[in-house]
Design an enzyme around this catalytic site. Sequence first.
Site, PDB file in Angstrom:
ATOM      1  N   GLU A  40       0.819  -1.206   0.000  1.00  0.00           N
ATOM      2  CA  GLU A  40       0.000   0.000   0.000  1.00  0.00           C
ATOM      3  C   GLU A  40       0.855   1.259   0.000  1.00  0.00           C
ATOM      4  O   GLU A  40       0.509   2.247  -0.646  1.00  0.00           O
ATOM      5  CB  GLU A  40      -0.966   0.019   1.189  1.00  0.00           C
ATOM      6  CG  GLU A  40      -1.886   1.213   1.124  1.00  0.00           C
ATOM      7  CD  GLU A  40      -3.167   1.043   1.907  1.00  0.00           C
ATOM      8  OE1 GLU A  40      -3.824   2.076   2.119  1.00  0.00           O
ATOM      9  OE2 GLU A  40      -3.519  -0.089   2.284  1.00  0.00           O
ATOM     10  N   SER A  41       1.978   1.223   0.704  1.00  0.00           N
ATOM     11  CA  SER A  41       2.884   2.380   0.688  1.00  0.00           C
ATOM     12  C   SER A  41       3.356   2.655  -0.741  1.00  0.00           C
ATOM     13  O   SER A  41       3.317   3.795  -1.212  1.00  0.00           O
ATOM     14  CB  SER A  41       4.094   2.129   1.594  1.00  0.00           C
ATOM     15  OG  SER A  41       3.698   1.982   2.930  1.00  0.00           O
TER      16      SER A  41
END
Length: 150
Positions: free
Chosen positions: A73-74
Site C-alpha cells: 500500500e505504501s
Amino acid sequence: MTNNPYTESLTRAGVPEEFHERFREHGLGGLTEKLGVVFEVMTPEKFVARIPVEGNEQPFGILHGGAHLVLAESLGSLAAGLAGGPNKQPMGIDINATHQRAASQGWVTGTCTPLHIGKSMCVHEIVMTDEQGRRLSTARMTNMLVDRRR
C-alpha cells in the site's frame, strides 16, 4: 523551499529530495516509518522499496502478511500520488494480496508497476521478493484520484 519538518525521516527512508515538499504535511506516515520502509526507486514507471523481516514478524517467525500489505500500500499509494500530480490525492479503494512463500530473515523488496493510469483511477501491481529474488507475494492496489484538499 522552506524548512520541511520531515526532511530527516524522508532522507533516512531514501525519498529523493525532489519529492520532499510533497510530504511536508504528514511525512511518510507513522506506520511506514515503524516498519522501516526504505525507498530505492521512485519513478512513474516503477517504485521500489524494502523492509527488514526482523521486527516485522508474526508469532511464527516469518514476515507478517500485514507487513506485506503495508509495503504494497505504501508503494501503490505513492505511485498513484505521483501519477495524479500535485493537485490530486490518491484514495485507496481496493487492495488484495496472494502470498506465495514466507520470509524469515533478511529484507523483502516490493516492486510496484502501473497496470492502468487514468485521470481518476490508478491500478498498480506490487510484487514482493526475498533477497534471492523469489516471489513472496503479489498484490494489486486500486486508487481513486480525488482533488487534493488544501
